[in-house]
Design a protein around this motif. Structure first.
Motif, PDB file in Angstrom:
ATOM      1  N   VAL A 140       0.829  -1.204   0.000  1.00  0.00           N
ATOM      2  CA  VAL A 140       0.000   0.000   0.000  1.00  0.00           C
ATOM      3  C   VAL A 140       0.862   1.253   0.000  1.00  0.00           C
ATOM      4  O   VAL A 140       1.838   1.345   0.755  1.00  0.00           O
ATOM      5  N   ALA A 141       0.503   2.208  -0.843  1.00  0.00           N
ATOM      6  CA  ALA A 141       1.203   3.489  -0.883  1.00  0.00           C
ATOM      7  C   ALA A 141       0.891   4.280   0.381  1.00  0.00           C
ATOM      8  O   ALA A 141      -0.240   4.294   0.870  1.00  0.00           O
ATOM      9  N   THR A 142       1.887   4.972   0.920  1.00  0.00           N
ATOM     10  CA  THR A 142       1.716   5.787   2.122  1.00  0.00           C
ATOM     11  C   THR A 142       1.635   7.261   1.744  1.00  0.00           C
ATOM     12  O   THR A 142       1.963   7.657   0.622  1.00  0.00           O
ATOM     13  N   ASP A 143       1.214   8.069   2.704  1.00  0.00           N
ATOM     14  CA  ASP A 143       1.020   9.492   2.436  1.00  0.00           C
ATOM     15  C   ASP A 143       2.319  10.219   2.113  1.00  0.00           C
ATOM     16  O   ASP A 143       2.301  11.273   1.481  1.00  0.00           O
ATOM     17  N   ASP A 144       3.454   9.665   2.554  1.00  0.00           N
ATOM     18  CA  ASP A 144       4.738  10.323   2.305  1.00  0.00           C
ATOM     19  C   ASP A 144       5.385   9.887   0.991  1.00  0.00           C
ATOM     20  O   ASP A 144       6.548  10.184   0.729  1.00  0.00           O
ATOM     21  N   GLY A 145       4.631   9.149   0.171  1.00  0.00           N
ATOM     22  CA  GLY A 145       5.161   8.736  -1.125  1.00  0.00           C
ATOM     23  C   GLY A 145       5.847   7.385  -1.117  1.00  0.00           C
ATOM     24  O   GLY A 145       6.315   6.938  -2.171  1.00  0.00           O
ATOM     25  N   GLY A 146       5.911   6.733   0.031  1.00  0.00           N
ATOM     26  CA  GLY A 146       6.537   5.424   0.111  1.00  0.00           C
ATOM     27  C   GLY A 146       5.510   4.309   0.049  1.00  0.00           C
ATOM     28  O   GLY A 146       4.379   4.513  -0.388  1.00  0.00           O
ATOM     29  N   TYR A 147       5.920   3.135   0.510  1.00  0.00           N
ATOM     30  CA  TYR A 147       5.034   1.966   0.533  1.00  0.00           C
ATOM     31  C   TYR A 147       5.229   1.222   1.842  1.00  0.00           C
ATOM     32  O   TYR A 147       6.308   1.269   2.450  1.00  0.00           O
ATOM     33  N   GLU A 148       4.164   0.538   2.266  1.00  0.00           N
ATOM     34  CA  GLU A 148       4.240  -0.284   3.458  1.00  0.00           C
ATOM     35  C   GLU A 148       3.551  -1.615   3.200  1.00  0.00           C
ATOM     36  O   GLU A 148       2.676  -1.731   2.340  1.00  0.00           O
ATOM     37  N   LEU A 149       3.971  -2.617   3.967  1.00  0.00           N
ATOM     38  CA  LEU A 149       3.343  -3.929   3.902  1.00  0.00           C
ATOM     39  C   LEU A 149       2.228  -3.989   4.937  1.00  0.00           C
ATOM     40  O   LEU A 149       2.419  -3.581   6.081  1.00  0.00           O
ATOM     41  N   ARG A 150       1.073  -4.484   4.537  1.00  0.00           N
ATOM     42  CA  ARG A 150      -0.030  -4.675   5.468  1.00  0.00           C
ATOM     43  C   ARG A 150      -0.386  -6.154   5.526  1.00  0.00           C
ATOM     44  O   ARG A 150      -0.485  -6.819   4.490  1.00  0.00           O
ATOM     45  N   MET A 151      -0.563  -6.625   6.732  1.00  0.00           N
ATOM     46  CA  MET A 151      -0.947  -8.012   6.936  1.00  0.00           C
ATOM     47  C   MET A 151      -2.310  -8.065   7.612  1.00  0.00           C
ATOM     48  O   MET A 151      -2.508  -7.461   8.664  1.00  0.00           O
ATOM     49  N   ALA A 152      -3.235  -8.775   7.002  1.00  0.00           N
ATOM     50  CA  ALA A 152      -4.543  -8.985   7.599  1.00  0.00           C
ATOM     51  C   ALA A 152      -4.680 -10.462   7.947  1.00  0.00           C
ATOM     52  O   ALA A 152      -4.386 -11.334   7.126  1.00  0.00           O
ATOM     53  N   ALA A 153      -5.105 -10.729   9.174  1.00  0.00           N
ATOM     54  CA  ALA A 153      -5.386 -12.093   9.600  1.00  0.00           C
ATOM     55  C   ALA A 153      -6.885 -12.323   9.493  1.00  0.00           C
ATOM     56  O   ALA A 153      -7.676 -11.701  10.201  1.00  0.00           O
ATOM     57  N   LEU A 154      -7.280 -13.211   8.585  1.00  0.00           N
ATOM     58  CA  LEU A 154      -8.678 -13.548   8.371  1.00  0.00           C
ATOM     59  C   LEU A 154      -8.913 -14.942   8.948  1.00  0.00           C
ATOM     60  O   LEU A 154      -8.153 -15.868   8.638  1.00  0.00           O
ATOM     61  N   VAL A 155      -9.929 -15.096   9.778  1.00  0.00           N
ATOM     62  CA  VAL A 155     -10.085 -16.360  10.477  1.00  0.00           C
ATOM     63  C   VAL A 155     -11.509 -16.899  10.378  1.00  0.00           C
ATOM     64  O   VAL A 155     -12.478 -16.154  10.238  1.00  0.00           O
ATOM     65  N   LYS A 156     -11.594 -18.224  10.455  1.00  0.00           N
ATOM     66  CA  LYS A 156     -12.869 -18.923  10.579  1.00  0.00           C
ATOM     67  C   LYS A 156     -12.679 -19.936  11.708  1.00  0.00           C
ATOM     68  O   LYS A 156     -12.195 -21.048  11.486  1.00  0.00           O
ATOM     69  N   PRO A 157     -13.020 -19.567  12.951  1.00  0.00           N
ATOM     70  CA  PRO A 157     -12.821 -20.476  14.080  1.00  0.00           C
ATOM     71  C   PRO A 157     -13.678 -21.730  13.934  1.00  0.00           C
ATOM     72  O   PRO A 157     -14.757 -21.700  13.342  1.00  0.00           O
ATOM     73  N   ASN A 158     -13.183 -22.825  14.499  1.00  0.00           N
ATOM     74  CA  ASN A 158     -13.889 -24.092  14.448  1.00  0.00           C
ATOM     75  C   ASN A 158     -14.873 -24.173  15.618  1.00  0.00           C
ATOM     76  O   ASN A 158     -14.558 -24.685  16.692  1.00  0.00           O
TER      77      ASN A 158
END
Length: 221
Positions: A140-158
């Motif tokens: 994802v592009a950041t406001d300062d013109g750089g980029y960052e990695l984003r991690m989303a944890a998506l879960v389906k509990p048993n």
């Protein structure tokens, strides 16, 4: 750093098409100083070989050791409890054109299986007796013109057991595991990720000092 869940849903990721029955557990951002729009594959390649709990702080190693021991004793991680057994793999939901982007032949040291990888996002999955979880990575592009990695944890509990398990481990994830993961991934980027980087910028030096206090120190023998 932990960020609002809306930062994941507002992005036009392909993962949204296939995870309507998953819930968003967490979204975290990881700094990548001096990164550019084309550096996501470089970052993912570096991260695939960065998973090594033996190099984590003692508290993290202890938590993982307890988790894997419990898994062995209670049968949480047997083949029948995981992908293709208790749960269908997410990759089974993908169109062939997207599924073919997975590259599980590449060296990888973490317990997740690759689902797909594009130029700006990737997904990996893990299934066991407690939960079916998706690790989604986005660039994802950041406001300062750089980029960052984003991690989303998506879960389906048993069921109820899975929900209780996720609630029980939440404090340990937030206070110990995720901060350690943040330091590990940010250090991985500084050490290996940006192949074109020759000299660290002042911002990079400051970031490295935060995640690696011993960096830059000399020892006299």
């Amino acid at each position: 750093m932990r960020i609002p869940k809306a930062t994941h849903t507002e992005q036009p990721w392909r993962i949204h098409e296939f995870t309507h029955d998953f819930r968003i557990e967490d979204v975290w951002s990881f700094r990548a100083p001096d990164a550019g729009p084309d550096d996501f594959p470089v970052m993912v390649k570096a991260l695939k070989t960065a998973y090594d709990t033996r190099r984590e702080p003692a508290a993290v190693r202890f938590l993982f050791a307890v988790r894997w021991k419990l898994g062995d004793l209670l049968g949480w991680d047997t083949p029948g409890a995981g992908l293709g057994g208790r749960v269908a793999a997410l990759c089974d939901r993908l169109p062939d054109s997207l599924a073919r982007t997975a590259n599980d032949a590449a060296p990888c040291t973490d317990p997740f299986s690759e689902v797909y990888q594009l130029d700006n996002e990737a997904a990996r999955e893990l299934g066991n007796k407690t939960v079916h979880t998706i690790m989604h990575l986005g660039w994802v592009a950041t406001d300062d013109g750089g980029y960052e990695l984003r991690m989303a944890a998506l879960v389906k509990p048993n069921g109820l057991f899975g929900r209780l398990y996720m609630a029980a481990i939440a404090p340990f994830r937030y206070l110990i595991v995720y901060p350690a993961l943040t330091r590990r991934w940010e250090r991985t980027w500084l050490d290996h990720g940006h192949a074109r980087r020759r000299v660290e910028t002042p911002h990079e030096e400051k970031l490295r000092a935060r995640i690696d206090p011993d960096h830059g120190r000399t020892t006299t023998v």
